[in-house]
Design an enzyme around this catalytic site. Structure first.
Site, PDB file in Angstrom:
ATOM      1  N   VAL A   1     -89.715  13.395 -29.412  1.00 54.22           N
ATOM      2  CA  VAL A   1     -91.142  13.208 -29.618  1.00 54.22           C
ATOM      3  C   VAL A   1     -91.793  13.914 -28.450  1.00 54.22           C
ATOM      4  O   VAL A   1     -92.209  13.321 -27.479  1.00 54.22           O
ATOM      5  CB  VAL A   1     -91.538  11.729 -29.573  1.00 54.22           C
ATOM      6  CG1 VAL A   1     -92.948  11.555 -30.105  1.00 54.22           C
ATOM      7  CG2 VAL A   1     -90.560  10.903 -30.357  1.00 54.22           C
ATOM      8  N   CYS A   2     -91.845  15.207 -28.526  1.00 59.08           N
ATOM      9  CA  CYS A   2     -92.334  15.962 -27.386  1.00 59.08           C
ATOM     10  C   CYS A   2     -93.431  16.881 -27.862  1.00 59.08           C
ATOM     11  O   CYS A   2     -93.212  17.769 -28.664  1.00 59.08           O
ATOM     12  CB  CYS A   2     -91.181  16.747 -26.783  1.00 59.08           C
ATOM     13  SG  CYS A   2     -91.672  17.645 -25.337  1.00 59.08           S
ATOM     14  N   LYS A   3     -94.642  16.643 -27.376  1.00 52.76           N
ATOM     15  CA  LYS A   3     -95.763  17.427 -27.875  1.00 52.76           C
ATOM     16  C   LYS A   3     -95.927  18.721 -27.112  1.00 52.76           C
ATOM     17  O   LYS A   3     -96.267  19.749 -27.666  1.00 52.76           O
ATOM     18  CB  LYS A   3     -97.051  16.598 -27.761  1.00 52.76           C
ATOM     19  CG  LYS A   3     -97.120  15.565 -28.830  1.00 52.76           C
ATOM     20  CD  LYS A   3     -98.347  14.701 -28.659  1.00 52.76           C
ATOM     21  CE  LYS A   3     -98.186  13.464 -29.511  1.00 52.76           C
ATOM     22  NZ  LYS A   3     -99.088  12.407 -29.092  1.00 52.76           N
ATOM     23  N   ASN A  37     -88.536  17.836 -33.986  1.00 47.05           N
ATOM     24  CA  ASN A  37     -89.570  17.493 -33.013  1.00 47.05           C
ATOM     25  C   ASN A  37     -90.869  17.243 -33.768  1.00 47.05           C
ATOM     26  O   ASN A  37     -91.019  17.675 -34.905  1.00 47.05           O
ATOM     27  CB  ASN A  37     -89.752  18.641 -32.024  1.00 47.05           C
ATOM     28  CG  ASN A  37     -90.513  18.176 -30.774  1.00 47.05           C
ATOM     29  OD1 ASN A  37     -90.942  17.032 -30.685  1.00 47.05           O
ATOM     30  ND2 ASN A  37     -90.671  19.050 -29.827  1.00 47.05           N
TER      31      ASN A  37
END
Ligand SMILES: [Zn+2]
Ligand SMILES: [Zn+2]
Ligand SMILES: [Zn+2]
Ligand SMILES: [Zn+2]
Ligand SMILES: [Zn+2]
Length: 1996
Positions: free
Chosen positions: A180-182, A223
């Site tokens: 969960v990496c923006k 992701n």
């Protein structure tokens, strides 16, 4: 750009549509559904609602797209694929691979062979989940460990979840990771300046470095959606390390799941391993990924398994955040969208109460904030405008967001997130974590979940990959990237399924018993009994879980038959008249257990005809059409005459039980309600699209059979799908009308819409009469159903006409149906209806006097048929072991052998693939091999202490950081061994089924030895010997959770009185003598069996196998839990004296030394050690002196050790001589004591003195003491001191030492000295100086070097083995953390006999008892508890667990029965070792007095306001978080409940708040009349107005500033003004008027603003608007509060002679007829209304006053005569009547007498002190040093200085044990609010016993104060149980003299002359007694409120 996750919530952002204007809606509401295929459920596809089916479709597509080719060619050499996952979460990739393999096998292809190398997960919850479900070879703890730190070492290791350190495997084919990496930009290692360190970028880095190092062939990444440029950057980064990439955005709903979830999927291929064409491969991966898409075709409800518990526990919300802005936003929405003011769903009331629909999950509602309520209500209103009743539509609202963000895509979820809250509108609850897991594509039936909390499951689901999407990604990778996979030699073939579990050898005992279960076994069922049992166990309220029945009685609606329990009912109202009490109902598990074995296991049909047969078709109205033919064909295909129906399950539904039988293509259901009916359903073929008409028709039964007295001989009817349409004539049959649904929702545009109360349905041609549709229908407006439009026709059974909604269809297409059944139906099954009206017909469209012609469609017709249903169970041959001994003999204790427990053979060929396919054959047989009694193991059983399958738990090691914080972890190597053992442990149960030419054989085997070894290892870890037993229960069911019986304590009443001791001054009482006998017996030694049970459950089989390992030890001593003032001290003294009279020191020593053999060498002493709280240590010594003859006392040589200094002055010799040592708790916890102990043991000091680290240190210290003692003896004192330094040096060198003992030396860092006496040896190290003074003092007491070793000073208690140890008031020891060192030390002090004294031991559950047992020196069982429901003790224990222990506790789930057995074990421990006796104090004269207080009128009003407020909150206090500090620092940082805030602030519970309110009344400066109160309220209103005005001026200033800067005038302030001008948002006409007036006045006036920038101004204006709005709301509240008082005041002014004058009464209703009917006060708005007007209200949920918008429920109404108002004391100066009365009482007490006042809580102490100061009453309070305070109170008799009063808190530690016989008046300010009756009784006894005890010479007075009509009386009547009555002092009531034989609840009564008494209720039942007391009236003095649940249900 917007790359934020789609669910981000931005509270501050108020959506303002520029063109929105107030006024009537111009454009119609948009139709909700504009179907565009890729966004919705595609009904043109076959519906799929199961992950297995979805994968079949997916794999079929993949096979076409090239998978087949790859599988047959390139892939083989790569098998097995080495797969690894990092950040594994739910392990969706592994599930996907498993599903792919399953699907391939279904298509006859070989499965994908997978070698699951490792998983990586940091969170223990997820670790537990992964271990339980996937058993990866390795489960690593933290992926960030992987980053190679040292490039030189090629071995890279990581730590597993079990704590082992292992090397990371290198050959990896597919690596999968999800994030969960923006913001991925920080990945770029060149950008050093970037803020990194956030967890997700860390994880990306971890992945990146891992790939760089380990070079897997293919990497698949998921992701969250992120921006394109980032991805391009990422691609570049991968390229840098030799990987080719490609990515694609996927939405889960395009891959078959009903969830909108957009994620990036990426592939990275190792260029080197792939070779040429890698670019194309990456591109092809993406193309195929797109080609594999398949739109979802079933709504989410279809995916959810029925038995996933519908109701989940939610914790009540404790704090309510400030959400003014959201509120404002909703008010605006309500205004602009014309939604009205109502809260139709939640029925939320401004004071916090809710009344959601009765099928709603109340626990969910109570766990939510009012923001969520508003959100749900607004969403419902929006839906209503769009033509839909959301309560009947499958909408999901993520209520963690705001309603304007809800997308109304019916049946599809928004993206599941870890923090979301997916509320389902037609279920009225949020989806649970486990449901969300299913909706992420988890095969739920195969997953094992343990005690994960809902939050944890939500987190699992929110972070999971959607299984089909990662599945598509994997398939695509298999197709295009297999070239890069490593070639393997083809060995080590293992598929995903092959576990590491060892295969055990099967042994079949020689002497099997054979039996045949005959086919003719079916017995006729008693149908009447069946119906009766079903009725009493069926579900009657939505709050009932699958296994539960509701706590409260159930109500039945007389109109529609609906049922709901009294807790849940109320919305809709219904017409309840009948009540079913709880005790007439029976648990559903009993129903299943009783009835299931009686049903035939298998059924068959004969004579099932074809639906096209001539005799059926001929004579029908119509010839079979296409639809009919297709339907008939489908029925024929189900082969009903040849298929078997085998029993599957019992399903419990709303007023209905179903018994389900299944065959390959059909389902046969038995419906048990009032009538019993068979229903046969043919399943629809999967390939038919969702909207196919045949599919719809097949939702209805194809045949039904009405059962009368024989289950198998019902009257059958066949269904013929002759669809027919007739016109009906429908008209309103009277002019009576009722508000329509939209009108009732308060939608302004539908204010005049009505529906007719009566309908007349006529047939147009007379032909539909046979369908029973024609007739008169009456509206049931209170009975709910969609859009509140239920009509009923009286017939038998009644026929209903109502709107039947398609949960996912457009509202306009829903139609009204005629049916007998109005219940909700789950998605996918359709209602059996008589006819369906054209969807255009709506009752609110009916015009009076006109008849409309409406088409009614009849789905088909039913014809009688001669079908036969037969029980069809073949002969089953079974063999089983005839005796338990044969089982254990056969296994020989070898865990590699398993024994056949049941063998079943039958001649038929059965499908043996799935258990469910053949389980029916075991239906009866599985009950037979039952060995429910404990069985001995055979002698030949192996004797290995530790079998490989059950190694001991790895030992704990410690590390200590620089701050001396100790943390524990397991020893790595043994951990690895342990891990291997756990994983390779053989299965306990194995079922094998095989079919051959002779038939089918099913073999069930069990491995008893494995459990034996595990259980044994648990006992042998702590004891030397062990024996085991086993048993097998074959009818195991996990029952509904029932509370275990309360633990109770026995008394000594059956013991014989003791005859000694002789030389005591005081004669023991009879019961004390009995107690002494028991104590003496206990000291001889009582055997205790310690046991551990291991169990294994096979849920489908219903088998539970258990092994119990146990050992027996002997304990000497026990626990005295005697009630206070029984004389525990005296009996203990007698026990010691008795021994002394019999034996002298040497005799005792001689005896004890014998018993010490084999134990560590300590100094045996004859002394008894007493450890007690500081404030009673001296008292102990005094009591010995008092009770013993002088010469006897001399012998004791008492040592009283109050502080460490006392101990320092003593020597070992002193201890040897003493016979009694009394030590204060403080001593053992003192830093010097610990330091001295460290020094003696030659140890550094402990790193911590609290918690487990101290225990570990202490263990070590105690362990080395014997050796050190020997040194001391051998070498003498001087030498010993010298050796200490060397030993310490030596220890510090050992690495192992530092790992085992948590010491105050940072590992690896500089050592610290602690002995400045020897500075040179530690000189270089950084010493932590210890105060010199201490060492100087030590030096003084040091003896000369040559001295005898027994002269060694400071005789630490750990050096001795005492004759006896007595621990007093033990329960306070572990209750407070400050006492921890004492608590830890006391457990380890050695003594031959151990006694524990406590008047009030905690006895909640097993853990509490276990805790008691540890003080007696033994733990009776391991720590296992339910994490969600643990006691404070358990929470503390859990917080001390290591990561591995936490993890292990999550992999094991024990059954209810296991816990129950343990509970019983705890009880038997109590029976053997604990006694509780009550004192007999008849000789002390004592009077109990009642002090009833009538509160002053103003006080009463304040109390009433609060109590009403709390009642509406259902006695749940929601504590409000402190409001954000605002810039303006305005006082009105206000809350809605400011009025009550003061009362609630110091209260833990609502009850406590009420007690406080009944006690004290201080509004301002002592002036407390009603007028003053009114004045205060008026002032508050003025203040608020001033505040609002000020804020408005400020806001105008800022607004003016802004308008000079920019053109944007629109903003939140405008919205607010708009609302206020429209007199909206405040819900109260008066206050709206006042605010809009203020607004007008403020216009054009402004305060010059200090803001400088535009941004600052905007922000400031927002804050100001927020404040104006909350201040206006506050104004509303205050005006209502004022009105409340004013109403009462006005009522009072009309009173003359207690009678109200009707002329003067002002009822708030404008149409009041002015009658003399009683007046009712509406508590939340303060309006007063007469009962006549109340009953005439049109809307039963509203106030009668125009302009008043408060929702009114029954509990808001107060009948004014109930309050007990009298014209009294209108103006008076006081602290409230109660406190005044207390002071008066104290002043009347004779000067020489003293008294103790018990207050309910700390806050009351402060109040009371103020009052005492005012009244000049001398008193002691808590703030002084306790022991001294008490001493002064006891002893200071100087008439000038003597304190009159001592204030103590009820139930507090300071009140315990101490002797206060100097005081003889005990005052209870308020009744004791205890958690349980037990607590009440014991703590009240504890309190009274301070004075009323041996040694009291005066008469004792006990006063109970109680304010009438408050909670005081409620508590007294409930808790203060008595055998006799109490009354007011000098009161002339003649109380009956006789004393009852048992205690009864009491009741407060007033006799004819106005005197009061509290009497047992048993007396009141007796007319003679009533007459004697002169009590006629049945008046109640209790408060008008009801208690919170916890209090209410606590009845023993
Ligand atoms: Zn209920
Ligand atoms: Zn009803
Ligand atoms: Zn074993
Ligand atoms: Zn009226
Ligand atoms: Zn009102």
């Amino acid at each position: 750009m917007s790359f934020a996750d789609e669910n981000d919530l931005d509270e501050a952002d108020i959506v303002i549509s520029p063109g929105a204007k107030l006024g009537k809606r111009t454009k119609p509401a948009k139709p909700a559904t504009k179907q565009s295929d890729d966004k919705f459920i595609d009904l043109n596809l076959p519906p799929i609602s199961n992950i297995g089916d979805l994968f079949v479709v997916l794999v079929d597509k993949a096979l076409e797209l090239g998978l087949e080719n790859v599988l047959t060619n390139t892939m083989k050499a790569a098998f097995p694929l080495n797969v690894a996952t990092i950040f594994s979460g739910t392990e969706a990739p592994l599930i996907a691979l498993q599903q792919i393999s399953n699907a391939l096998e279904k298509r006859g292809m070989p499965p994908i062979q997978v070698n699951h190398l490792f998983s990586t997960e940091i969170d223990p919850v997820k670790q537990g989940y992964i271990e339980r479900n996937f058993h990866p070879k390795l489960l690593f703890r933290d992926a960030r460990d992987f980053i190679p730190r040292d490039s030189k070492t090629h071995k890279i290791t990581a730590t597993t979840a079990y704590g082992a350190v292992v090397e990371i495997p290198r050959v990896i084919d597919i690596l999968i990771a999800g994030f969960v990496c923006k913001d991925l930009s920080s990945l770029n290692t060149n950008k050093k300046t970037l803020k990194d360190g956030g967890e997700s970028s860390d994880t990306w880095k971890a992945l990146y470095s891992f790939v760089k190092e380990f070079r897997p062939s293919v990497v698949l990444v998921e992701n969250v959606k992120s921006n394109k440029t980032t991805w391009i950057e990422v691609t570049q980064l991968w390229e840098d390390i030799g990987y080719e990439c490609s990515w694609h955005i996927c939405d889960s709903k395009n891959y078959g799941l009903p969830q909108t979830r957009q994620r990036m999927y990426m592939v990275a291929i190792n260029k080197e391993l792939y070779g040429k064409g890698v670019k194309k491969a990456a591109d092809d991966w993406q193309t195929t990924m797109m080609a594999l898409a398949r739109q979802c075709s079933s709504p989410f409800e279809a995916w959810l398994p029925e038995d996933l518990s519908r109701q989940h526990d939610y914790a009540n919300l404790i704090s309510e955040t400030d959400w003014v802005l959201c509120k404002l936003r909703y008010e605006r929405m309500r205004l602009v969208d014309r939604l009205g003011m109502k809260h139709p769903v939640s029925q939320y009331n401004e004071n916090g109460s809710v009344c959601p629909p009765d099928f709603a999950n109340r626990k969910f509602y109570l766990s939510q904030s009012s923001r969520v309520y508003d959100c749900i209500d607004v969403a419902q209103l929006l839906g209503a405008l769009a033509g839909r009743d959301s309560l009947y539509k499958m909408a999901v609202w993520d209520v963690s967001q705001n309603a304007d963000r809800f997308k109304t895509r019916l049946g599809i979820l928004p993206a599941i997130t870890p923090n979301g809250c997916d509320f389902v509108s037609n279920q009225q609850t949020a989806l649970t974590g486990s449901q969300l897991l299913v909706l992420q594509g988890m095969p739920f039936d195969k997953l094992l979940l343990a005690n994960e909390t809902p939050k944890e499951l939500q987190d699992l689901a929110g972070n999971a990959m959607s299984t089909p999407v990662i599945g598509a990604s994997l398939l695509s990778a298999l197709i295009h990237c297999s070239k890069a996979f490593h070639k393997k030699a083809g060995k080590g073939v293992s598929s995903c399924h092959t576990s590491l579990v060892q295969r055990a050898k099967l042994v079949t005992p020689k002497l099997m018993k054979h039996e045949t279960l005959k086919s003719s076994g079916f017995i006729k069922l008693d149908m009447k009994k069946l119906v009766q049992d079903a009725k009493s166990s069926t579900q009657l309220c939505a709050c009932e879980d699958l296994k539960d029945i509701s706590k409260s009685p159930v109500q039945v609606c007389k109109e529609c038959g609906h049922t709901a329990c009294s807790d849940c009912s109320g919305n809709p109202l219904h017409v309840y008249d009948e009540t079913i009490p709880r005790n007439t109902r029976c648990p559903p598990t009993d129903f299943i257990q009783n009835w299931r074995p009686q049903f035939p296991a298998r059924l068959t049909f004969n004579n099932f005809p074809s639906l096209l047969e001539e005799q059926i078709v001929t004579g029908r109205d119509r010839t079979p059409d296409e639809h009919w033919r297709k339907f008939a064909q489908r029925v024929a295909e189900a082969n009903l005459n040849s298929e078997h129906f085998s029993i599957s399950k019992f399903v419990r539904l709303d007023n209905l039980w179903k018994v389900i039988y299944v065959s390959a293509k059909a389902t046969l259901e038995l419906h048990i309600e009032k009538e019993v009916e068979w229903r046969l359903f043919v399943r629809c073929p999967m390939a038919l699209p969702g909207n196919n008409p045949i599919r719809k028709s097949l939702e209805q039964p194809v045949a039904r059979g009405f059962v009368e007295d024989s289950l198998l001989e019902p009257k059958w009817e066949l269904f013929l799908p002759e669809i027919q349409t007739y016109p009906l004539l429908i008209s309103a049959s009277s002019s009576e009308k009722t508000s329509s649904w939209r009108n009732r929702l308060g939608l302004p545009d539908f204010r005049n819409e009505t529906v007719p109360n009566h309908l007349d349905v006529k047939s147009s041609k007379g032909q539909t009469a046979e369908h029973g549709l024609v007739g008169q229908y009456t509206l049931l407006p209170d009975c709910g159903t969609a859009m509140c439009s239920l009509y009923k026709k009286s017939s038998e059974p009644p026929t209903y006409l109502f709107l039947d909604c398609d949960p996912i269809g457009h509202g306009d297409l829903d139609s009204f149906v005629f049916s007998h059944d109005v219940r909700r139906v789950p998605y996918g099954s359709s209602r059996v209806s008589l006819a369906r009206l054209d969807c255009s017909w709506r009752p609110w469209a009916i015009e009076s006097n006109s008849e409309s012609r409406v088409n009614a469609t009849i789905p088909g017709s039913w014809v009688a048929s001669d079908i036969h249903l037969n029980a069809d169970v073949p002969d089953i041959h079974i063999s089983l072991p005839p005796a338990g001994s044969i089982v254990s003999e056969s296994s020989r204790g070898d865990c590699s052998q398993m024994v056949t427990m049941l063998n079943v053979q039958l001649q038929e060929l059965l499908d043996t693939h799935e258990f469910s396919a053949y389980s029916w054959a075991l239906e009866k047989a599985k009950l037979l091999p039952s060995f429910p009694q404990w069985q001995e193991f055979h002698e030949t059983t192996c004797t290995t202490r530790n079998c490989e399958c059950a190694p001991p738990f790895p030992r704990i090691l410690w590390s200590v950081n620089e701050k001396f914080e100790a943390s524990a972890h397991e020893d790595r190597k043994p951990a690895a061994q342990f891990e291997r053992a756990v994983k390779t442990r053989p299965n306990v149960f194995v079922i094998n089924a095989s079919a051959n030419s002779k038939g089918t054989e099913i073999n069930v085997a069990a491995n008893v030895s494995v459990l034996q070894h595990c259980a044994r290892s648990r006992i042998l870890g702590r004891f030397n010997s062990c024996s085991e037993m086993w048993r097998l229960v074959t009818d195991h069911v996990e029952p509904a959770f029932k509370k275990f019986p309360k633990l109770h304590l026995r008394s000594n009443s059956t013991d014989t009185p003791h005859r000694g001791p002789r030389r005591m001054k005081l004669e023991l009482t009879e019961t004390q003598k009995k107690s002494l006998t028991w104590m003496e017996k206990q000291e001889f030694g009582i055997p205790l069996t310690v046991e551990e049970i291991e169990e294994e459950i096979h849920a489908e089989l219903g088998w539970r196998l258990e092994v119990r390992a146990s050992t027996t030890i002997t304990l000497r001593g026990g626990v005295l839990a005697d009630l206070p003032s029984f004389g525990k001290t005296v009996t203990t003294i007698a026990l010691i004296q008795n021994e002394i009279e019999k034996k002298d020191s040497s005799a005792i020593l001689e005896e004890n030394v014998k018993l010490s053999s084999g134990l560590p060498d300590l100094i045996d002493v004859a002394a008894t050690l007493i450890v007690c709280p500081d404030h009673i240590a001296k008292q102990w010594a005094e009591e010995f002196e008092r009770f013993l003859d002088e010469d006897q006392y001399e012998q004791y040589k008492v040592l009283l050790i109050m502080k460490h200094g006392d101990l320092e002055r003593l020597t070992i010799k002193d201890m040897q001589h003493a016979r009694l040592v009394i030590v204060s708790w403080k001593v053992l916890a003192h830093a010097s004591y610990i330091s001295d102990l460290a020094q003696f043991a030659a140890l550094p000091e402990p790193a911590a003195t609290k918690g487990r680290a101290y225990d570990a240190w202490l263990d070590y210290a105690v362990e080395v003491v014997p050796a050190r003692l020997k040194e001391l003896r051998d070498t003498g004192v001087a030498e010993f001191k010298k050796n200490t330094v060397d030993t310490l040096e030596m220890r510090l060198q050992e690495a192992d030492f530092q790992a085992v003992v948590p010491i105050k030396i940072g590992h690896g860092s500089a050592y610290q000295t602690y002995d400045p006496a020897n500075p040179t040896s530690y000189g270089k190290r950084t010493a932590k100086p210890i105060p010199r003074a201490k060492y100087n003092q030590k030096a003084r007491t040091q003896p000369t070097a040559s001295a005898d070793w027994t002269l060694f000073p400071t005789p630490l208690l750990q050096l001795f083995r005492f004759n006896r140890v007595v621990v007093d008031e033990y329960h306070y020891l572990y209750a407070e953390l400050d006492h921890y060192p004492t608590y830890a030390a006391v457990k380890k002090i050695n003594a031959h006999k151990r006694w524990v004294l406590s008047g009030t031991p905690a006895l909640n559950n097993f853990s509490d008892v276990n805790q008691i047992a540890t003080l007696l020196g033994v733990k009776i069982g391991r720590d296992v508890w339910d994490s969600s429901n643990s006691t404070p003790l358990e929470k503390r224990l859990a917080s001390d667990q290591t990561a591995v222990e936490k993890f292990m506790s999550r992999t094991q789930i024990m059954s209810y029965q296991w816990h129950e057995a343990r509970h019983m074990k705890a009880q038997s421990f109590l029976d053997s070792f604990v006694r509780q006796n009550a004192p007999s104090l008849e000789h002390i004269d004592c009077t109990e007095v009642l002090r009833a207080v009538e509160l002053g009128i103003a006080h009463k009003i304040v109390y009433l306001e609060l109590s009403q407020h709390l009642t509406s909150l259902r006695m749940q206090i929601k504590k409000q978080k402190a409001a954000k500090k605002s810039k303006t620092k305005s006082k009105s940082a206000s809350h809605r409940d400011t009025r009550f805030e003061m009362s609630l602030r110091n209260s833990e519970t609502a009850e406590e708040a009420l007690i406080t309110s009944a006690l004290e009344f201080i509004i301002e400066a002592g002036d407390s009349g009603l007028a003053a109160l009114t004045e205060i309220r008026r002032e508050q209103i003025e203040e608020t107005k001033v505040e609002i005005f000020k804020l408005m001026k400020q806001a105008n200033g800022v607004q003016a500033f802004l308008s000079t800067k920019s053109k944007t005038g629109e903003g939140i302030y405008s919205v607010l003004k708009e609302l206020l001008n429209a007199k909206r948002g405040l819900g109260d006409g008066d206050s709206a008027l006042a605010v809009s007036k203020l607004l007008r006045e403020a216009k054009g006036r402004q305060t010059v603003s200090t803001v400088r920038t535009e941004a600052e101004a905007t922000a400031h204006l927002k804050i100001l608007s927020e404040e104006i709005f909350s201040a206006s709301q506050e104004l509303t509240t205050r005006m209502r509060s004022y009105r409340f008082i004013e109403s009462i005041q006005r009522y009072l002014s009309t009173l003359s002679d207690g009678q109200a004058n009707p002329e003067e009464i002002i009822c708030s209703s404008p149409t009041c007829p002015k009658s003399t009917s009683p007046m009712v006060l509406i508590d939340n708005c303060g309006h007063m209304v007469c009962k006549v007007c109340l009953s005439k209200r049109g809307d039963k949920e509203s106030c009668v006053h125009k302009g008043c918008d408060v929702p009114v429920q029954a509990n808001n109404l107060i009948t004014i005569s109930d309050i007990g108002l009298r014209m009294n004391d209108m103006n008076e100066k006081s602290f409230g009547k109660k406190l005044d009365d207390v002071c008066k009482l104290i002043n009347d007490i004779p000067d020489e007498d003293q008294c103790i006042v018990f207050v309910p809580n700390e806050a009351a102490v402060t109040t009371l002190e103020d009052v005492f100061v005012h009244h000049r009453i001398s008193h002691h309070h808590k703030s002084a040093l306790l022991a001294e305070t008490i001493h002064d109170f006891q002893n200071n008799k100087n008439s000038k200085k003597m304190k009159k009063v001592l204030i103590l808190t009820l139930g507090g530690v300071e009140a315990s044990g101490v002797n206060l016989t100097n005081a003889n008046h005990i005052i209870f300010l308020s009744p004791h609010l205890a958690e349980s009756q037990y607590e009440y009784d014991s703590q009240m006894a504890q309190a009274v016993a301070r004075s009323r005890r041996f040694g009291q010479e005066k008469k004792v007075f006990i006063y109970h104060f109680a304010a009438l009509r408050t909670i005081d009386v409620d508590i007294l009547e409930k808790r203060h149980r008595r055998v006799d009555g109490i009354q007011e002092m000098g009161s002339p009531i003649q109380l009956p003299g006789d004393i009852l034989s048992q205690r009864f609840k009491t009741k407060l009564v007033r006799n004819a002359r106005g005197h009061m008494a509290l009497v047992p209720i048993a007396w009141l039942a007796d007319d003679a007694k009533r007459a004697a007391m002169d009590v006629q009236e049945n008046m109640s003095f209790t408060s008008l409120i009801s208690f919170s649940d916890r209090y209410e249900y606590d009845d023993e």
